[in-house]
Design an enzyme around this catalytic site. Structure first.
Site, short mmCIF file in Angstrom:
data_model
loop_
_atom_site.label_atom_id
_atom_site.label_comp_id
_atom_site.label_asym_id
_atom_site.label_seq_id
_atom_site.Cartn_x
_atom_site.Cartn_y
_atom_site.Cartn_z
N PRO A 2 0.81 -1.22 0.00
CA PRO A 2 0.00 0.00 0.00
C PRO A 2 0.85 1.28 0.00
O PRO A 2 1.64 1.51 0.91
CB PRO A 2 -0.81 -0.10 1.29
CG PRO A 2 -0.67 -1.51 1.74
CD PRO A 2 0.65 -1.98 1.23
N GLU A 3 0.72 2.06 -1.05
CA GLU A 3 1.29 3.41 -1.09
C GLU A 3 0.09 4.36 -1.17
O GLU A 3 -1.04 3.94 -0.95
CB GLU A 3 2.24 3.55 -2.28
CG GLU A 3 3.41 2.57 -2.20
CD GLU A 3 4.44 2.75 -3.32
OE1 GLU A 3 4.61 3.88 -3.79
OE2 GLU A 3 5.05 1.74 -3.71
#
Length: 286
Positions: A2-3
Site C-alpha cells: 500500500p502506497e
DNA sequence: GGAAGCTCCTGAAAGC
DNA sequence: TGCTTTCAGGAGCTTC
C-alpha cells in the site's frame, strides 16, 4: 504494497462504510498490531468503546479516524495490512489482528488483517492542525492541494542525498513508496542515484508532476495489487500492476526505447530502471 | 543534526 | 519430497 493510491482507495471505502458509526467494542488478537499504542490492548479497547467516527482522513500512507475533537484512531497498513468491512458472520481471516464492532451490527464490522504485521492501529491525541500528534513530522503528499512544491525543491537542494532516497523520505514528501518512486523516476528519465542537490527548479517540478500523474492513474483503477496483500475494504484488488512501466519488469523491454529493464539491489530492496533512458550520474553522492 | 544502515515480520518461490 | 535460503519493503531505531 500500500502506497498513497492504495491507502486513498481504502480511505474512500472507510468513509462510505464506517463514517458516522459508533464503536461497540474492539478485540486485539495480536499485540504487535497495536505496538504503537503503548498503553496496551485493554486501554485501546476501553478508549474506543462508545466513540463515534466523525471522519476518515489521510496524509501520505497514514489513515486516521477522528473520534470527536480530541483524539483519533490512527492506521498504517505497512506492507500487508488490510482494513476490511465484513459481515460479522464471515469466518475470521488467517491473519486477523484486530476486530472493531459497531452498535449497528447489520452494517458489518471493521477488521484489521495483516500477514507481516508491519502495520498497526493506535490511538493518539489530535494536534491543533487536526493531525494525530505522532505523525506531525509527515510531510504533505503531492495530491494534497497545500503541497508546497517550492519548499520541496529547497529541501531537495539542501540534502546531500539521492533522488530516490528523498522520494521515500516521508518527512520531505509523503505517500511515495518503492513502486511509485521507480515509476515516477522512469517517467522523469532520472536515475535513482541522481544527487538531489543538482536538481533544477524545473527538474523538481517535472518530477513532482510525474509522481502526481502515476499516482492519479493508479488511483483511477483502484491501486496496485501484485497478490492478495493489497485489497480495498471490500476485499477487491486494484489493476494498476498491469500498467506499470518498470517496477517488476526486469529483463522486459523498456516501453520507451526497448532496452531491457534492469533491477539493482538497493537499500535492502530493489530499484528497477531503464539503463538507457535513466543514465547513471557521473558523480554519485557518497 | 543529517544521512545511512539495521531490524522487525510472514509466506511464496527458488534452490538443493 | 522436504528442508533451507532468498526476497518483498515501511518506518522507527541505531550508528556513524
Amino acid at each position: 504494497m500500500p502506497e498513497l493510491p492504495e491507502v486513498e482507495v481504502v480511505r474512500r471505502g472507510l468513509a462510505r462504510w464506517i463514517g458516522g458509526r459508533t464503536v461497540a467494542g474492539a478485540e486485539v488478537l495480536h499485540p504487535r498490531a497495536i505496538r504503537r499504542h503503548v498503553a496496551g490492548a485493554g486501554d485501546f479497547a476501553d478508549r474506543l468503546r462508545g466513540t463515534a467516527v466523525t471522519d476518515v482522513r489521510r496524509r501520505g500512507k497514514y489513515l486516521w479516524l477522528p473520534l470527536g475533537d480530541e483524539f483519533a484512531l490512527l492506521a498504517h497498513l505497512g506492507m500487508s495490512g488490510q482494513l476490511l468491512v465484513q459481515p460479522e458472520r464471515t469466518p475470521d481471516e488467517k491473519h486477523l489482528r484486530i476486530r472493531i464492532t459497531f452498535t449497528d451490527l447489520a452494517r458489518g464490522e471493521l477488521r484489521f488483517v495483516d500477514q507481516r504485521t508491519f502495520g498497526g492501529l493506535s490511538l493518539h491525541p489530535l494536534d491543533p492542525a487536526g493531525l494525530p500528534d505522532v505523525i506531525s513530522h509527515i510531510a504533505r503528499d503531492p495530491l494534497d492541494e497545500d503541497f508546497d512544491e517550492d519548499a520541496f525543491h529547497v529541501a531537495l537542494r539542501r540534502r546531500r542525498t539521492t533522488v530516490k532516497r528523498a522520494l521515500l523520505d516521508q518527512s520531505l514528501i509523503s505517500g511515495v513508496g518503492n513502486i511509485y518512486a521507480d515509476e515516477a523516476l522512469w517517467r522523469a528519465r532520472l536515475h535513482y542515484e541522481r544527487p538531489t542537490a543538482g536538481l533544477s527548479r524545473r527538474g523538481t517540478a517535472e518530477l513532482v508532476t510525474h509522481v502526481r500523474e502515476v499516482m492519479t492513474a493508479a488511483l483511477a483503477v483502484g491501486g496496485t495489487s501484485f497478490d492478495s496483500l493489497y485489497v480495498n475494504v471490500n476485499g477487491e484488488s486494484g489493476y494498476f500492476s498491469r500498467a506499470l512501466d518498470v517496477y517488476g519488469r526486469e529483463g522486459e523491454p523498456c516501453r520507451r526505447c526497448g532496452t531491457a529493464v534492469r533491477r539493482r539491489p538497493w537499500m535492502n530492496r530493489s530499484s528497477y530502471f531503464c539503463p538507457r533512458c535513466q543514465r547513471v550520474p557521473r558523480l554519485p553522492v557518497r
